[in-house]
Each structure stands twice: as C-alpha cells, then as structure tokens.
Write an enzyme that holds these catalytic residues in place. Sequence first.
Site, mmCIF file in Angstrom:
data_model
loop_
_atom_site.group_PDB
_atom_site.id
_atom_site.type_symbol
_atom_site.label_atom_id
_atom_site.label_comp_id
_atom_site.label_asym_id
_atom_site.label_seq_id
_atom_site.Cartn_x
_atom_site.Cartn_y
_atom_site.Cartn_z
ATOM 1 N N GLU A 255 26.726 -36.308 -87.677
ATOM 2 C CA GLU A 255 27.606 -37.211 -88.409
ATOM 3 C C GLU A 255 27.193 -38.673 -88.234
ATOM 4 O O GLU A 255 27.950 -39.583 -88.532
ATOM 5 C CB GLU A 255 29.054 -37.011 -87.935
ATOM 6 C CG GLU A 255 29.572 -35.592 -88.194
ATOM 7 C CD GLU A 255 31.014 -35.378 -87.750
ATOM 8 O OE1 GLU A 255 31.598 -36.296 -87.130
ATOM 9 O OE2 GLU A 255 31.563 -34.293 -88.024
ATOM 10 N N ASN B 212 46.922 -38.737 -85.625
ATOM 11 C CA ASN B 212 48.174 -37.988 -85.567
ATOM 12 C C ASN B 212 48.852 -38.044 -84.205
ATOM 13 O O ASN B 212 48.214 -38.266 -83.179
ATOM 14 C CB ASN B 212 47.927 -36.529 -85.936
ATOM 15 C CG ASN B 212 46.900 -35.862 -85.046
ATOM 16 O OD1 ASN B 212 45.706 -35.984 -85.304
ATOM 17 N ND2 ASN B 212 47.330 -35.175 -83.991
ATOM 18 N N ASP C 197 49.656 -33.158 -89.696
ATOM 19 C CA ASP C 197 48.318 -33.598 -89.288
ATOM 20 C C ASP C 197 47.572 -34.287 -90.431
ATOM 21 O O ASP C 197 46.376 -34.090 -90.622
ATOM 22 C CB ASP C 197 47.496 -32.423 -88.750
ATOM 23 C CG ASP C 197 46.323 -32.893 -87.886
ATOM 24 O OD1 ASP C 197 46.107 -34.111 -87.809
ATOM 25 O OD2 ASP C 197 45.636 -32.057 -87.309
#
Length: 576
Positions: free
Chosen positions: A103, A302, A345
Amino acid sequence: MKNLKSIRKLSIVLAVFAVTGAASAEEIQGQKAMNIGPATILKAPNVSQAQLTAAGKQGADWLHTNGDYAQTRFYPGAQINAANVKNLRPEFTFQTEVKESMETAPIVVDGIMYFTTAYNHVYAVDAVTGKEYWHYKHKMGIFTTFCCGPNNRGVAIEGGKLFMGTLDARMIALDAKTGKVLWNTEIADPEKGYSETMSPTVVDGKVLIGTNGGEYGIRGFVKAFDANTGKEVWNFYTIPEKGHEGVWAEKDATGRDMHRDIAAEKAQFARNSDFFQTLGGGVWMNPAVDLKTRTIFFVVGNPSPDLFGAERPGDNLYTDSLVAVDLDTGKYKWHSQYIAHDVWDLDAVSPPILLDAKDKNGKMVPAVMHGGKTGHIYVHRRDNGELIRFSEAMIPQENMWALPTATGARMLPGANGGVEWSPMAYNPKLNLAYAMNLHQPMTYHVEAAKYPNGKLWLGGAFKVVEGEEQWGRLAAVDVNTGKMAWKFDTQQPLIGGALATAGDLVFYGEGNGLIRALHAKTGKLLWEYNCGAGANAMPVSYSVKDRQYVAMGCGGNTQLDFKRGNSMVVFALPKK
C-alpha cells in the site's frame, strides 16, 4: 467477483495477525540482518523545509506521501498526457523479497526512490533504472497486533533522514544515504493493540503520526516527535478524557436520523462515563498541513467496540470526525463529526485535502475536504470546520441507518466503504476530486462484548452478502456543487490511491492487477497495463533529467484478499 472473499476486518470475515518474534523470522528470512548493503554509495540527500513546503509547485521530486502538505496528489507535469499516454510502457520492475499486501507511496528525491513493503522493509533504488542501493529490514518486537494486513504506507523524508512507523508501534529514523538506524523510539504499547501502518508527515522538525488499533480498545492519538532525537513533542488524544459524550446528536452530518436511543444512552452514561481509555479513535492516514495558519487537519476512525454501542454511550468524540489542531502545540481548534456513536464501522479514514472552494454564498474560501466511507465527499470551511456541502452519494445507499441486530441487519454502504483509506486526488484546474469507491453489500450483527485487554474487540461482525455483486467506482466530483461530473465503474471494489496530473490524466489501480489512466475531464479509459498482482498501492509521478515517470506498487491487498505480489513497476514514454 462473486468469489471475492469476505473482508478481513472482523472475527468472521477477518484474519487477525498476532506475530511473535519467531513467526516474524519465518515470514521474512534474515529478520536479524538489520541492513543489506549499501551496494553503491549514494549521494546524501538533503531535503529542506523550503523544499517540503513547495513540493506541490515543482515537477521533479515526489516528497510527500500525498504529494504536498495539501495532500492533493496532483502532479504538475504534463509530459505524459491524454494524447500520448497510450504509448506509456514499463521502464523497469523492481521485485522485493516480500510477497504481501503493498500500500506504499514512494518518496523520490534527486533520482532516488525510497519505498516500503509489508513488515516494514525499506528499499532505496535508482528511480531511473531500478538498481538497488540498500535494503533495510526492521527487527520486529516480540508482539504485534494489527487488523487489516501487515501493511506500511511509506516513509517521510527531511534533511538526510527517513522516518517510518512500524507494526510493533515504534518510530524509526534511518540515514537516507545508507539505511542505518539513527534512532528508534516507542510510540505506544503494541500489547494494548497499538500498531502503525500510516506514513508519517514531517514539518518544521516535527514528525507527525497517528495510530491504528480502533478494533482493539486503544485510546487514539496524533503525536509529534522531534525529528533529530525521536523525543515526543506533543500528544493530541482523539478521545478526550472529559466531554467525549458530545451533544447527543440524533442525526448524521447529512441530516439523517441515526435511530439512537438517547434516553438509554444517557442512563448508561450516568452509570459509567469512565471508558475514554478504551474508546478507539485510531488515525489511519496523514494529516494535511496549513502552514499559514499553523494548523493540521486529520480524520479519526471508529470507536471501540465497533458494533456494540451500549458499552460506550454518547457521541464518542472525536471518532468519525475531521479534527483541526495547532501544529506547534497539538492544542484543539475544532472538529466536525460525520457519524455520532458509530455502530457500523463507517469511520473516517481517507486523508483530508486542502483546497479553495465556494462557500454557501458562492464566495471562494480556504476549505478542507474528506471522502467518507458513507460515499459522500464532505467540504468544510478551514477556519471553523463548518460543513459547506456534501456530495451526492457516489455509491448505492440502502436502509441507512438501520441498527445492527443479533441476526443481522442489511445496510449499505458496507463497512469497507464508500471511500476506504484510499486517498483521493484533486485537480485544481478542473475543480474535480477523484474518489475511489467500493460497493460491498453487508449485514451488521451485534453481540455484547466487554473489553478484552488489547485483543480484538468488535461486539459483533459485519458479513459480506454472498452472491451479491461487489464492484468499484472511480467518481469525479465537482467540489463546488457536489455533483458527479463522471463515473467509471470497475468489476472489483477499489482500494488504493488516485493520482491526478496536469496532463489531464487520472491514474489508479485495481485488485485484478490493472493500472489504468483515465481522461481527467471525461473519465474515458485511455491506457491500461496489468502488473500481475493487485495494484492497490498509491501511484506517484516524478521526473529525472526532464523525463517523466509514473510508479505503482503491485503487491495486492490483505483486506480484500487481492492477489499478492512483490513489485514496484515504473512507467515512462519511449525515449525519442
């Protein structure tokens, strides 16, 4: 597409990784060898604050994870453009020794590329040829806990130092010339569920970093460390000790009823309000930096537990919020909460972008925007956080905000988005924001759950609906109207980053390995290349000796189980 595995973030659908020292050694051979090389002596880079400040105005280096402090992911070069991108071809492919989710966003300076892999490897390579200069392997501590893959999203650079957060919740500084460790400091305790996957941001001698761990009952934060010594300068907790109950909001930022039982929550809060230490609120991605006002802007994830709200009555500030704090002191300035008392979430994770946009009266004002898992882009005033507008829904919304049940309640978007951690790109010439969305139908299931002392704490599960189509959408949104200018749909959900360029192009990648270029004005597909593994990293562009390149990591993605690989692929036009 129908066989795409369920997301990895929850107990039923998620693989949770607890890696011991022995397991690390098995995963990565030569774990004890802290440095390989250098094979070739590098010219020492020396990146000044002036260079970092002006990064978005030059077309040679890529100095920040998201291009500049405004995080626009806009490259001002146009050598590669809509007319000639069809001729783009691979210039080199660099293969790492880590075949796992990738990533990263490379940092490029003076013809040298620095990038990371899963498990906190760092590579320094020639940005033109792919020749390796050095390779650093982080010696992981005895315990790590992370929810969504052993990822790392890149290093930051200042002077001659590189900075990286690690899965065992440490910050390290490396010599950019040799890869040698200069200092190594603990950010937080990994045994309590803290970990680091985000890339740091460096500004005025301070290294800024948030934390992961919203699924483990941590208390989130953004911290600043001294770039020379590694000592903590300030700490802003994303969960305040007092006032985390908020205003008992009944509606979300778009004005829709969230079906909260406020009376029951207030009664529970009266019995116990001392849960701020375990309320979650991780910070996944880089803050945007406004040097003129000495303000940083970041979004908060969250609350914990994810789905069982009875354990945490109140609005759960500052979860699911855009927050502004003072760059020099970490002092609170303002916040704007998208979802109070989130039990779905649908946290805020994609990095904010600084821009100028029209306010409600049509006047151009300094603004900050964020792409949400809800499928909306939110545009705020930068001075006080007032929400100017939110975009039309970029993906389907259904049954919002149905509360989770023991047997499962269907609601869209699913818990992966909308816009996941995927950074948007912004073209200031077109006033268009480019957002990578995913559509993944889910049902939400709740169950009572007490704090498990730093272990996975979900209070239920969200489950992908088997047999239903899952897909992605790259949406171009006019930031002054909130309307979609165009949309480009993909067979698989989108996760990764977008890149916009002055050549009227938008680059992005897909889980099937395709790297694509679309026309920035129309969304027309102009070019594609399959790199052989999921192209789920963050593309960047840079120039060396007046030749423009585009780079993309191809290692797949753990969270959506896209095909793993180990390549950094770099493209250019044929030499004349």
